[in-house]
Design a protein around this motif. Structure first.
Motif, PDB file in Angstrom:
ATOM      1  N   PRO A 222       0.818  -1.220   0.127  1.00 41.94           N
ATOM      2  CA  PRO A 222      -0.127   0.027   0.107  1.00 41.94           C
ATOM      3  C   PRO A 222       0.713   1.620  -0.326  1.00 41.94           C
ATOM      4  O   PRO A 222       0.350   2.330  -0.625  1.00 41.94           O
ATOM      5  N   ASP A 257      -6.442  10.947  -1.247  1.00 37.98           N
ATOM      6  CA  ASP A 257      -7.062   9.880  -0.709  1.00 37.98           C
ATOM      7  C   ASP A 257      -7.145   8.872  -2.188  1.00 37.98           C
ATOM      8  O   ASP A 257      -7.085   7.673  -2.255  1.00 37.98           O
ATOM      9  N   TRP A 258      -8.216   9.887  -2.658  1.00 41.41           N
ATOM     10  CA  TRP A 258      -8.261   8.981  -4.236  1.00 41.41           C
ATOM     11  C   TRP A 258      -7.517   8.713  -5.053  1.00 41.41           C
ATOM     12  O   TRP A 258      -6.799   6.822  -5.597  1.00 41.41           O
ATOM     13  N   ASN A 261      -4.978   6.257  -3.389  1.00 40.46           N
ATOM     14  CA  ASN A 261      -6.193   4.354  -3.667  1.00 40.46           C
ATOM     15  C   ASN A 261      -6.495   3.670  -5.019  1.00 40.46           C
ATOM     16  O   ASN A 261      -6.196   3.084  -5.201  1.00 40.46           O
ATOM     17  N   ASN A 264      -3.212   2.218  -6.046  1.00 43.01           N
ATOM     18  CA  ASN A 264      -3.187   1.042  -5.669  1.00 43.01           C
ATOM     19  C   ASN A 264      -3.522   0.156  -6.212  1.00 43.01           C
ATOM     20  O   ASN A 264      -2.932  -1.446  -6.277  1.00 43.01           O
ATOM     21  N   GLN A 288     -16.991   8.217  -5.150  1.00 41.73           N
ATOM     22  CA  GLN A 288     -15.647   8.509  -5.634  1.00 41.73           C
ATOM     23  C   GLN A 288     -15.302   8.633  -7.018  1.00 41.73           C
ATOM     24  O   GLN A 288     -14.164   9.596  -7.108  1.00 41.73           O
TER      25      GLN A 288
END
Length: 1017
Positions: A222, A257-258, A261, A264, A288
């Motif tokens: 991550p 954060d989007w 993610n 990842n 999202q």
């Protein structure tokens, strides 16, 4: 023409020294390469006056266009006659000794060298063939070339690299040792050094594919998304404040954060692009996907009093066009804001057509219903319900009856008026099903709403304006003000009514709530009928709630014809109303604007309802405090009504078809000089919109990642290459245009660009392909020969040696010390830094209160970023400010960096943590006294910080330093308590000797300050 880097020049000189006479003869007769030799000369020295821009073109001559260049100019002379240099006026002017004829003119201060003039002569003599610029041609998936050293390549990348090296009689460097390779790949893929345990596991793996398995583990970590998100956020100009004068905080961390993610999850880059530019326009867009549109909400926002919000929205749009050009096209689109690009085929009109693609969006703030906050809100609602039950149960029946009688006596029967028409100077007014009006679109400092109502049969004695909250509005309204200091606010300056074209006079105006002072002046509904639009009514500080203003007429309208209502808004900032409803009554008692909810009024108006406390549940918070002594419980209900707020983020939302925002060409790029309206479109020099794709934001996103686009995949690959090697295959990573550098390995760039698309736009596969190559795995040691021939490693005869970004330097120290928090995502944090950084010299002062607990040691990616005063440590190491899109960070080397590594709080705490850990390492027996124990401790320190063991000389020097400092501590020359003051608490450590910990802290400070500690290798 761009000056060749020293490395390129040196290699060229080396090649030219072999059989120099033969090569000179060949050069005098062969045609020079147009793309690499001729166009750079024309672009740098000629296109400014003889290029694409018609406004600055001289003599009607275009040298970027072969048709114009070979046709007679305004003078009647022909600049270029293919195959006839003596008949070409261009060469006559270039070789002229007469300053009045010489081109470029001496005043331009761009003289051509003798070699450049000869290049132009040879080109014209050979036929003056033009070629399309390499970056505007589709990438070609060429076959990797054959090489002599066939056992060296690990994949196709190596064959392209080795073929170039062999053509220059150069050889690649030997492979890097495994410790170096592990450190290099770890920093490149996850932005962190390997831990000793990870290093040991890799070194112990003797399988043939051990390195590939190590790379795969890094790609699945991550931490990968965090490392690559930081580079993307440079492009997105991410920051936690608005910029400009006030630079107030904003909430947009959910977008960050989007990005983490999405990376990842290895979201395909084409989808990654589409969701960020137009996620809200996808069918059934998820929260999202809407959050993803924060990419273009990262623009700065000017909150200075007195500005025109539309002007700064225009500047935000120019920023968005420029950012789109840099991020996906690698072109300097900003040059076409004021005029047609002087070098690249980017017309002025088409620049604004691109802007029109982006320009039809509103910019709301989105609530994000997280599970944690939703649970808290549900718990609050249950507590309120329980308290109401208790309150109603305890309320004396006679007391309630008295209250009910009073309220029923006071209640007024209002009826809503549905507007027949609703219009304004700019915002869109839409009548809702409940007769309210919702306002959307752009607002100005002087908005005017005009509503008409059909004639009614009933008399009118008073008019009520209901300002209504709405989740679509900033801070839930009722106002449309967006500025951080005034979110959801409005300022009504005048409330004017006409009946059958005649002004209606008001006897009084009353409000349910008004802020006592705004900007130093009183506010009230009464001030909205005083004839002065500079005074009026505001409900600031109580956003998200309904409010009322009641206007009592001097004389009732007994036979009301058509009514026309005009409301004037604005002050020194744009402050229009976002949702409202108009009510009227014929009750002569109407003179009081109360906070009575409509549902309570409807109960009170029931003709003969036998109301009891259970039926009055919605009214319970309105019960008087003296009703049975229940004020304490009622006030608790009021406190609980302030529900926890959801996190918010800034997003884009496409405007409704009935309210499109027009886009205009702006002369010289000036906001105040709009000319022709333009329709959405793309650059004709690239490719058309894919079939069936509409010309809007979503269409632009699909156009950018279409297979026909020659730039996007190249630009993405080149940025990735620069991240791994420190230098892009195109060194000007931000500019692939005529003024940019030519690629050092064009076939390799094209090969990787096509592979990226054929691999489903997978960034992880691209990154793996690069780090698995033999070119990447080379040792980075520089021989004197390579230093002379290729100091910047353009030809890749050695591995990269690159200084870490500022965030990575801090993260590496925290990880080495064991302090780094593994927490992923969440709001920005405030690690310690000098408090004056954000409180001195700026208008928007920010008290920097250091975070506590693990937030103190989060990755640098999560550090709160203030545009006007960025985090000091990152700035020292060339970090971005977030004010503009940044495709390439500069790398400096300053004494302040060394001072920071020695004295910044984070490095002090990292050294203290390392000191404690080393003092406790293998604790027991004679720990800290035997030389072999200290050698093991030093090994541990080196492996944590440098990913290797010290050599004999380093060991002798640092162990000697440790012994000397330990002696000073014993003698009292140094104070262990002072060295360890405010040291982090390491819970898992046993009790350690303070003097040992202090001495190792001093050793750790030295190692953390080494140049090797802040580089990948």
């Amino acid at each position: 023409m761009h000056r060749l880097p020293r490395s390129i020049a040196a290699v060229c000189l080396l090649a030219a020294s072999v059989n120099a006479t033969a090569r000179a003869d060949e050069a005098s007769t062969s045609s020079p390469d147009f793309t690499r030799e001729v166009r750079p000369i024309l672009s740098r020295h000629c296109f400014k006056c003889h290029g694409p821009d018609p406004d600055t073109r001289e003599a009607g001559l275009r040298l970027d266009d072969p048709t114009s260049a070979t046709a007679p100019a305004d003078s009647g002379e022909t600049a270029i006659v293919p195959g006839k240099p003596d008949a070409s006026e261009l060469l006559t002017r270039v070789f002229s000794d007469d300053e009045s004829l010489l081109m470029p003119p001496p005043s331009a201060k761009l003289p051509l060298t003798a070699a450049q003039k000869e290049t132009l002569r040879r080109w014209i003599a050979a036929g003056a063939e033009y070629e399309q610029h390499w970056a505007f041609q589709p990438p070609v998936h060429g076959e990797p070339p054959a090489v002599k050293a066939a056992d060296w390549p690990h994949n196709a990348i190596d064959r392209f690299v080795l073929a170039k090296l062999e053509s220059m009689d150069l050889k690649p460097s030997p492979p890097a040792d495994r410790e170096t390779l592990a450190r290099r790949a770890s920093f490149d893929l996850i932005g962190l050094p390997p831990t000793p345990a990870e290093l040991d596991a890799f070194l112990a793996d003797d399988a043939p594919n051990a390195y590939e398995r190590y790379v795969d583990r890094l790609l699945e970590s991550p931490r990968y998304g965090e490392r690559w998100a930081r580079r993307w956020l440079d492009l997105a100009r991410y920051a936690d404040t608005n910029g400009y004068e006030k630079d107030r905080p904003r909430s947009i961390w959910p977008y960050r954060d989007w990005v983490i993610n999405a990376l990842n999850a290895d979201m395909p880059f084409d989808q990654f692009t589409i969701e960020q530019l137009a996620g809200d326009m996808l069918p059934n867009a998820t929260i999202q996907q809407r959050i993803a549109t924060g990419f273009h909400r990262n623009t700065m926002l000017n909150e200075e009093g007195g500005i025109d919000p539309l002007e700064f929205r225009f500047y935000a749009m120019t920023d968005r066009v420029q950012t789109t050009g840099t991020t996906w096209l690698g072109l300097t689109l900003q040059c076409a804001q004021c005029h047609t690009h002087k070098y690249d085929p980017l017309p002025h009109r088409e620049y604004y057509a691109i802007m029109a693609m982006l320009n039809n969006a509103d910019e709301p703030e989105l609530d994000i219903p997280t599970p944690e906050v939703s649970a808290q809100r549900e718990q609050r609602q249950q507590q309120i319900a329980a308290l109401i039950d208790k309150l109603l149960t305890k309320a004396p029946a006679d007391g309630f009856a008295k209250w009910l009688a009073v309220e029923r006596e006071r209640v007024i029967r209002w009826r809503p008026l549905r507007p027949a028409t609703a219009k304004s100077n700019l915002p869109l007014l839409t009548v809702q099903d409940d007769d309210s009006v919702f306002v959307s679109g752009d607002i100005t400092k002087t908005d005017t709403y005009e509503l008409t109502f059909a004639p009614g049969a009933q008399p009118i004695t008073a008019v009520r304006l209901e300002a209504m909250p709405d989740d679509r509005l900033p801070a839930h309204g009722p106002g449309m003000t967006y500025y951080e200091g005034r979110k959801g606010d409005f300022f009504l300056g005048e409330f004017q009514l006409e009946a059958d074209g005649q002004p209606v006079k008001f006897a009084s105006a009353n409000h349910s709530f008004a802020k006592l002072s705004i900007g130093g002046g009183a506010v009230s509904a009464a001030l909205t009928i005083d004839g002065d639009p500079e005074t009026g009514w505001s409900t600031a500080t109580r956003e998200g709630e309904p409010h009322h203003a009641v206007y009592r007429l001097e004389q009732p309208l007994t036979e009301a014809g058509e009514l026309r209502l005009r409301m004037l808004f604005g002050r020194h900032y744009a402050a229009s109303l976002g949702r409202f409803r108009i009510w009227v009554t014929d009750d002569p008692r109407a003179n009081d604007a109360r906070e009575m909810p409509a549902e309570i009024e409807s109960l009170l108006l029931l003709a003969d309802a036998d109301l009891n406390p259970s039926q009055a549940r919605p009214a319970s918070p309105l019960l008087p405090a003296n009703l049975g002594g229940l004020s304490r419980r009622a006030s608790r209900i009021d406190r609980l009504k302030n529900l926890p707020a959801y996190p918010t983020t800034l997003v884009m939302h496409e405007r409704p078809p009935e309210n499109p925002r027009p886009t205009f060409i702006h002369k010289r790029g000036e906001f105040l000089q709009p000319t022709d309206e333009v329709q959405p479109g793309v650059f004709s020099s690239l490719h058309a919109l894919p079939p069936g794709v509409e010309a809007n934001r979503l269409g632009l996103a699909r156009w950018l990642v279409a297979r026909d686009n020659p730039l996007t995949s190249r630009v993405v690959v080149n940025r990735a290459w620069a991240a791994f090697f420190g230098l892009g295959l195109v060194r000007t990573v931000e500019d692939f245009g005529f003024q940019g550098a030519a690629p050092s390995h064009p076939e390799l760039l094209d090969y990787l660009a096509v592979e990226l698309m054929e691999d489903g736009w997978s960034m992880k596969r691209l990154h793996k392909r690069i780090v698995m190559s033999a070119a990447y795995r080379q040792a980075s040691r520089v021989t004197p020969e390579l230093l002379e021939l290729d100091p910047e490693n353009v030809w890749l005869a050695r591995g990269p040696r690159v200084r870490l970004d500022g965030e990575m330097i801090r993260d590496a120290a925290l990880r080495a010390s064991g302090l780094l928090s593994p927490k992923l995502g969440g709001p920005s944090v405030f690690p310690p830094q000098p408090p004056g950084v954000t409180t001195e010299g700026t208008y928007g002062k920010l008290n920097w209160n250091p975070s506590t607990g693990e937030d103190r040691y989060r990755r640098g990616l999560y550090t709160f970023s203030k545009r006007t005063a960025p985090f000091a440590m990152f700035t020292t190491f060339d970090g971005p400010t977030g004010e503009a899109c940044l495709a390439r960070r500069d790398v400096s080397n300053t004494p302040l960096q060394a001072l920071t590594l020695m004295n910044d709080v984070v490095f002090q705490e990292a050294a203290q943590a390392l000191g404690q850990r080393l003092a406790g390492h293998n604790a027991g027996g004679n720990a800290g006294q035997l030389d072999e124990d200290n050698a093991a401790r030093l090994d541990e320190l080196y492996r944590r910080v440098l990913s290797r063991r010290p050599n004999a000389a380093e060991q002798a020097t640092l162990l000697g330093f440790f012994d000397a400092q330990r002696g000073r501590l014993e003698a009292g020359e140094l104070d262990a308590a002072a060295i360890l003051r405010d040291a982090p608490k390491i819970a898992e450590l046993p009790q350690v000797d303070a003097k040992d910990a202090a001495a190792w802290t001093l050793v750790a400070r030295i190692v953390l300050n080494l140049d090797e500690a802040i580089t990948k290798h």
